[in-house]
Design an enzyme around this catalytic site. Sequence first.
Site, PDB file in Angstrom:
ATOM      1  N   TYR A 120       1.061  -4.096  15.138  1.00 46.48           N
ATOM      2  CA  TYR A 120       1.487  -4.529  13.808  1.00 46.48           C
ATOM      3  C   TYR A 120       0.989  -5.929  13.468  1.00 46.48           C
ATOM      4  CZ  TYR A 120       4.070  -0.344  12.852  1.00 46.48           C
ATOM      5  OH  TYR A 120       4.384   0.974  12.576  1.00 46.48           O
ATOM      6  N   GLN A 158       4.330   4.787  -0.965  1.00 46.39           N
ATOM      7  CA  GLN A 158       4.455   5.081   0.457  1.00 46.39           C
ATOM      8  C   GLN A 158       3.781   4.002   1.297  1.00 46.39           C
ATOM      9  OE1 GLN A 158       3.608   9.483   1.203  1.00 46.39           O
ATOM     10  NE2 GLN A 158       2.873   9.260  -0.901  1.00 46.39           N
ATOM     11  N   ASN A 159       3.066   3.101   0.636  1.00 43.86           N
ATOM     12  CA  ASN A 159       2.287   2.089   1.344  1.00 43.86           C
ATOM     13  C   ASN A 159       3.162   0.918   1.778  1.00 43.86           C
ATOM     14  OD1 ASN A 159       0.070   3.708   0.793  1.00 43.86           O
ATOM     15  ND2 ASN A 159      -0.437   2.603  -1.081  1.00 43.86           N
ATOM     16  N   HIS A 176       8.669   3.327   2.446  1.00 46.25           N
ATOM     17  CA  HIS A 176       8.416   3.230   3.884  1.00 46.25           C
ATOM     18  C   HIS A 176       8.516   1.808   4.413  1.00 46.25           C
ATOM     19  CE1 HIS A 176       6.026   7.281   3.691  1.00 46.25           C
ATOM     20  NE2 HIS A 176       7.341   7.447   3.710  1.00 46.25           N
ATOM     21  N   CYS A 187      21.199  -8.000  15.090  1.00 44.18           N
ATOM     22  CA  CYS A 187      22.145  -8.193  13.987  1.00 44.18           C
ATOM     23  C   CYS A 187      21.794  -7.387  12.746  1.00 44.18           C
ATOM     24  CB  CYS A 187      22.259  -9.675  13.630  1.00 44.18           C
ATOM     25  SG  CYS A 187      20.800 -10.365  12.794  1.00 44.18           S
ATOM     26  N   SER A 269      -2.013  12.337  -0.511  1.00 49.03           N
ATOM     27  CA  SER A 269      -2.422  13.662  -0.068  1.00 49.03           C
ATOM     28  C   SER A 269      -1.380  14.726  -0.370  1.00 49.03           C
ATOM     29  CB  SER A 269      -2.687  13.643   1.446  1.00 49.03           C
ATOM     30  OG  SER A 269      -1.519  13.259   2.147  1.00 49.03           O
ATOM     31  N   MET A 294      -9.117  11.476  -4.788  1.00 41.60           N
ATOM     32  CA  MET A 294     -10.512  11.788  -4.482  1.00 41.60           C
ATOM     33  C   MET A 294     -10.782  13.284  -4.516  1.00 41.60           C
ATOM     34  SD  MET A 294     -12.443   9.157  -4.134  1.00 41.60           S
ATOM     35  CE  MET A 294     -13.830   9.885  -3.265  1.00 41.60           C
TER      36      MET A 294
END
Length: 328
Positions: A120, A158-159, A176, A187, A269, A294
């Site tokens: 991350y 969703q990003n 998300h 905590c 998608s 796309m």
Amino acid sequence: MYSLWQGKRNAVTCFQGMLMSLFQFTARRLVSQVHCGFKASSKKQKFCLEMARPSSNMADFREVFAKAKHIAIITGAGVSAESGVPTFRGAGGFWRKWQAQELATPEAFARNPSRVWEFYHYRREVMLSKHPNPAHIAIAECERRLSKQGRSVVVITQNIDELHRKAGTKHLLEIHGSLFKTRCTNCGNVAANYKSPICPALAGKGAPDPETEDAAIRVEDLPQCEEDGCNGLLRPHVVWFGETLDPNILTAVEKELEICDLCLVVGTSSVVYPAAMFAPQVSARGVPVAEFNMEATPATNRFRFHFPGPCGTTLPPALARHETEIIS
């Protein structure tokens, strides 16, 4: 509008067991309405087969857009990909020798928090160098402009990269989570965090090359909670595989979908649940839905419009000022 989440929110998982989640997440009536052919009667199957192909007529879409008062825009990874954001999907979607679904889980974090934080940290550092593309900017500009006309735009994304926020979008629901928020495992405090690096021990770490060795950082040197007297281990405030979505976010999404009179699906998608059901549900109640992607998706034929191609090319003219708009 039939409620997607009523009485079932806490049973829904975000990623794992998508088909099982589908049945847990929705009532049978909604499944039969939205997922034609899932287990429908022959009459419904025939109806699905006879559905008209979606239109790619931009002039027709623009007429619908000009009349819309409450616009919901659902966005996915395809929007961010045009800004050069790695998707970690498909055959080449590896960080070192792992795919995202092997790292983005509570179990992976419990086993090896150092490795997960390296992953991350890498993604955070990459995102700090990325910028909104014309699709992000067109959405934010549309929101600003229409708000002055008493019309609303909400972005349901969703990003986790915050590119919509960076572009200037204000009414944003991040289902998300965000790369730039942390949550304390002790905590529970959630906080924005844009530090680079997020902690000294991660400086220069997180290289994605397969031959890179794990940094094996001690837990006490990983990101720590700064609340008074806590010092708990922080984790990214994102929804991992196998975790439930925030019911408060889902409630907010439901309310927006109930009032929208136009829905756009951009760069997604339409296979990740529960987000894959949002637009089909809106379409099932007769609201126009336009897909910008796309290529066609499993949901394309349920929508009124489909505009193939890069979102950064197709979306700006779709959301530009209409000739009927009155600018004060």
